[in-house]
Design an enzyme around this catalytic site. Structure first.
Site, PDB file in Angstrom:
ATOM      1  N   LYS A 115      -4.248  -4.262   3.502  1.00 50.56           N
ATOM      2  CA  LYS A 115      -4.958  -2.979   3.602  1.00 50.56           C
ATOM      3  C   LYS A 115      -5.302  -2.477   2.205  1.00 50.56           C
ATOM      4  O   LYS A 115      -4.456  -2.455   1.316  1.00 50.56           O
ATOM      5  CB  LYS A 115      -4.110  -1.948   4.354  1.00 50.56           C
ATOM      6  CG  LYS A 115      -4.875  -0.651   4.647  1.00 50.56           C
ATOM      7  CD  LYS A 115      -4.139   0.207   5.661  1.00 50.56           C
ATOM      8  CE  LYS A 115      -4.866   1.522   5.925  1.00 50.56           C
ATOM      9  NZ  LYS A 115      -6.224   1.316   6.482  1.00 50.56           N
ATOM     10  N   HIS A 160       1.630  -0.302   6.483  1.00 45.99           N
ATOM     11  CA  HIS A 160       0.603  -1.236   6.951  1.00 45.99           C
ATOM     12  C   HIS A 160       0.785  -2.594   6.269  1.00 45.99           C
ATOM     13  O   HIS A 160       1.544  -2.726   5.303  1.00 45.99           O
ATOM     14  CB  HIS A 160      -0.804  -0.708   6.658  1.00 45.99           C
ATOM     15  CG  HIS A 160      -1.251   0.366   7.595  1.00 45.99           C
ATOM     16  ND1 HIS A 160      -0.910   1.690   7.420  1.00 45.99           N
ATOM     17  CD2 HIS A 160      -2.004   0.317   8.728  1.00 45.99           C
ATOM     18  CE1 HIS A 160      -1.438   2.416   8.405  1.00 45.99           C
ATOM     19  NE2 HIS A 160      -2.107   1.607   9.206  1.00 45.99           N
TER      20      HIS A 160
END
Length: 267
Positions: A159, A155
């Site tokens: 995040k 990600h």
């Protein structure tokens, strides 16, 4: 008749994606736009920051804003979600939760709220990812103990939780299908001299960097072959579209805790 949608967390990446998705969906209409107290968007038009004014003013007063809403879609953080859940439970407003990072106690609070209103709670709202979850269960049932299971996720650098909620959901799916307890068999990263791999473990590897929207690979590694199931998201629009699908599906449902497998008929 359009579903009257309230969105929580409109200043975030998913908030913007949801605003754009609602504007493009004839089956939904933006009813309320919520953000955290102190947000620079409070008092502004919800779409103005993205160059698409929509006539809905951003507010931090959830209880008042939710009166008349038919569903709340929440992509915020766990501590914010609980406040929105309580406000929805008081007014009987269904909730779609895409927020991740909940611990066991947090998930229990969501389940308790679902006794009062219908709640769709899923770590990933993408139709493709939820199909991946189903395929993961089938693969785990067929392959059984002859294959080592590893889950790799990547990600963007912003995040804040790891492994991702989707990776944990995949872990739960394969653990259930193969008769394991994920809490007992999960291995979150490896370092140093680890010894041989325990064949009953499920490994997790996390990558964070750049603007990666979300990549998930489930690896079944056997002797002489391996099976890889991969989903790659190139846009947050896929999560927003799935969330609105859930928002429409939950209308008229009885109180209870649902997930995207219910929404998509994959159970």
């Amino acid at each position: 008749m359009s579903v009257r949608v309230a969105i929580a967390g409109v200043s975030g990446r998913m908030g913007r994606a949801l605003l754009e998705a609602v504007a493009a969906d004839d089956g939904c209409a933006l009813y309320a736009a919520l953000d955290r107290p102190g947000s620079s968007l409070v008092g502004q038009d919800a779409g103005a920051a993205w160059g698409a004014a929509n006539g809905v003013t951003v507010t931090d007063q959830a209880q008042a804003a939710l009166k008349g809403a038919q569903v709340l879609v929440d992509f915020t953080r766990p501590e914010a979600t609980f406040g929105y859940l309580e406000a929805c439970a008081l007014d009987g407003v269904p909730v779609v939760i895409g927020t991740t990072g909940f611990d066991e106690a947090g998930r229990a609070r969501i389940a308790a709220a679902a006794e009062r209103v219908p709640v769709v709670f899923a770590p990933n709202m993408s139709v493709g990812v939820n199909l991946l979850m189903k395929l993961a269960e089938v693969a785990a049932e067929v392959l059984q103990d002859g294959y080592d299971i590893e889950i790799i996720e990547a990600h963007h650098r912003h995040k804040v939780d790891a492994p991702s909620g989707t990776a944990l959901g995949l872990g739960q799916a394969v653990a259930r299908a193969s008769g394991r307890d994920l809490e007992a068999c999960a291995v979150y990263g490896r370092e140093g001299v680890t010894g041989e791999r325990d064949p009953r473990t499920i490994g997790f590897a996390t990558v964070r960097g750049g603007d990666i929207v979300g990549d998930h690979t489930l690896l079944f590694a056997g002797v002489g072959e391996r099976v890889e199931l991969t989903h790659k998201a190139s846009s947050r629009a896929t999560f927003a579209q799935g969330a609105l699908r859930a928002a429409k599906w939950v209308q008229g449902r009885a109180p209870g805790l649902y997930d995207m497998r219910d929404v998509l008929g994959l159970k």
